[in-house]
Structure formats: C-alpha cells, structure tokens
Design a protein around this motif. Structure first.
Motif, mmCIF file in Angstrom:
data_model
loop_
_atom_site.group_PDB
_atom_site.id
_atom_site.type_symbol
_atom_site.label_atom_id
_atom_site.label_comp_id
_atom_site.label_asym_id
_atom_site.label_seq_id
_atom_site.Cartn_x
_atom_site.Cartn_y
_atom_site.Cartn_z
ATOM 1 N N UNK A 1 0.816 -1.227 0.000
ATOM 2 C CA UNK A 1 0.000 0.000 0.000
ATOM 3 C C UNK A 1 0.847 1.273 0.000
ATOM 4 N N UNK A 2 2.148 1.158 0.314
ATOM 5 C CA UNK A 2 3.047 2.314 0.276
ATOM 6 C C UNK A 2 3.830 2.389 -1.030
ATOM 7 N N UNK A 3 3.555 1.484 -1.966
ATOM 8 C CA UNK A 3 4.236 1.501 -3.250
ATOM 9 C C UNK A 3 5.553 0.750 -3.276
ATOM 10 N N UNK A 4 5.854 0.002 -2.232
ATOM 11 C CA UNK A 4 7.110 -0.739 -2.142
ATOM 12 C C UNK A 4 6.929 -2.180 -2.625
ATOM 13 N N UNK A 5 8.037 -2.803 -2.931
ATOM 14 C CA UNK A 5 8.058 -4.208 -3.335
ATOM 15 C C UNK A 5 7.473 -5.080 -2.223
ATOM 16 N N UNK A 6 6.700 -6.091 -2.624
ATOM 17 C CA UNK A 6 6.135 -7.003 -1.634
ATOM 18 C C UNK A 6 7.080 -8.183 -1.428
ATOM 19 N N UNK A 7 7.008 -8.773 -0.250
ATOM 20 C CA UNK A 7 7.814 -9.946 0.053
ATOM 21 C C UNK A 7 7.104 -11.228 -0.362
ATOM 22 N N UNK A 8 7.815 -12.338 -0.208
ATOM 23 C CA UNK A 8 7.268 -13.641 -0.579
ATOM 24 C C UNK A 8 6.008 -13.963 0.215
ATOM 25 N N UNK A 9 5.980 -13.622 1.490
ATOM 26 C CA UNK A 9 4.810 -13.898 2.328
ATOM 27 C C UNK A 9 3.566 -13.182 1.841
ATOM 28 N N UNK A 10 3.685 -11.916 1.518
ATOM 29 C CA UNK A 10 2.529 -11.146 1.026
ATOM 30 C C UNK A 10 2.119 -11.636 -0.358
#
Length: 152
Positions: A100-109
């Motif tokens: 939601x902040x425009x950052x890369x998501x991790x594997x978990x998300x």
C-alpha cells in the motif's frame, strides 16, 4: 513510490489486469507442459508392465495436478515478490504489484495474495471484478493482502 514530492499513482484497471492474467495463464501452461510431459513419460515408462493402464493414468493425473499446482503457485508468488514486482504478463503491460506504500512485496505477502485468489474465484469471480469498481482498482485478493497493481 519514489523520492519526488508529488507523484501520481496510476492504478492498473480491470482490462489491463485481465489481459496480463491471460498472458500469464498461457505462459504458465507452457511452463507446466515443459515440466510435466517428460516427468509423465518417465513415470509411465517406470510403471509399464507392473501396473494397469488405469493405475498409470491415475498416477499421471495426480502428478500433473501436483506439478500444475506447484508451478502456478511458484510462478505468481516468486515473480510478484521479485525485483520485477510482476509476472511476465504484468511486466509486458508495464504493471507492478506493490504494497500500500508503493514498495516491493515480500514472498509472504505474494503468497497471501496468490492463495486469496481462491476466494476471489469461489464467489463467482466477483473478487476479480472488484478491480473495476474500487477506488484504487483493487481486487478482493489485493484487499486481503494489502497490495496494489500499478502502471509505471
């Protein structure tokens, strides 16, 4: 989404996302066939003479279902949590998956996003159609995983 003071976020609309999904389904099927066909041949050859045709077919079907599930899960989850932030289909259309902040998501998300698509599907695909009507073009699985699909 960046260091500029004013930056406009362009959310990916329903049709862009639908086209990316179609591209990704085709690409993932090709990948699945490349993996499954040799394994199915080896499995069938190893069972020849010691099992009935029905047993060989059942084993092949089970293997195909398992590999298909595994490849699909890893395809979407790894690509969307990678530096690309997108599957090949999304990347071709200039789309990225972010938090939601425009950052890369991790594997978990990315994993949560992938598996919550089951819910989007089970409710007669309404979870996917939500992307056409929500303010930030989020489908149900995006809302569950707190993700956005943006155009860049």
């Amino acid at each position: 989404m960046g260091s500029t003071a004013i930056e406009t976020v362009r959310y990916a609309g329903f049709w862009y996302r639908a086209l990316a999904l179609l591209i990704d389904v085709i690409l993932s099927w090709i990948l699945m066939f490349i993996i499954i066909l040799p394994l199915a041949f080896i499995l069938g050859a190893s069972m020849a003479g010691s099992a009935s045709m029905q047993e060989i077919e059942a084993a092949g079907e089970g293997l195909g279902n398992f590999i298909g599930l595994l490849v699909g899960w890893l395809y979407w989850t790894i690509f969307e949590s990678s530096g690309w932030q997108a599957t090949p289909g999304k990347r071709m259309l200039g789309l990225r998956v972010t938090n939601s902040e425009g950052q890369r998501i991790g594997f978990g998300r990315a994993n949560a996003r992938y598996w919550s698509k089951i819910l989007s599907t089970l409710i007669l695909l309404i979870g996917f159609l939500m992307a056409a009507f929500t303010r930030r073009k989020q489908a149900l699985h995006d809302l569950i995983a707190s993700t956005l699909v943006v155009k860049h």
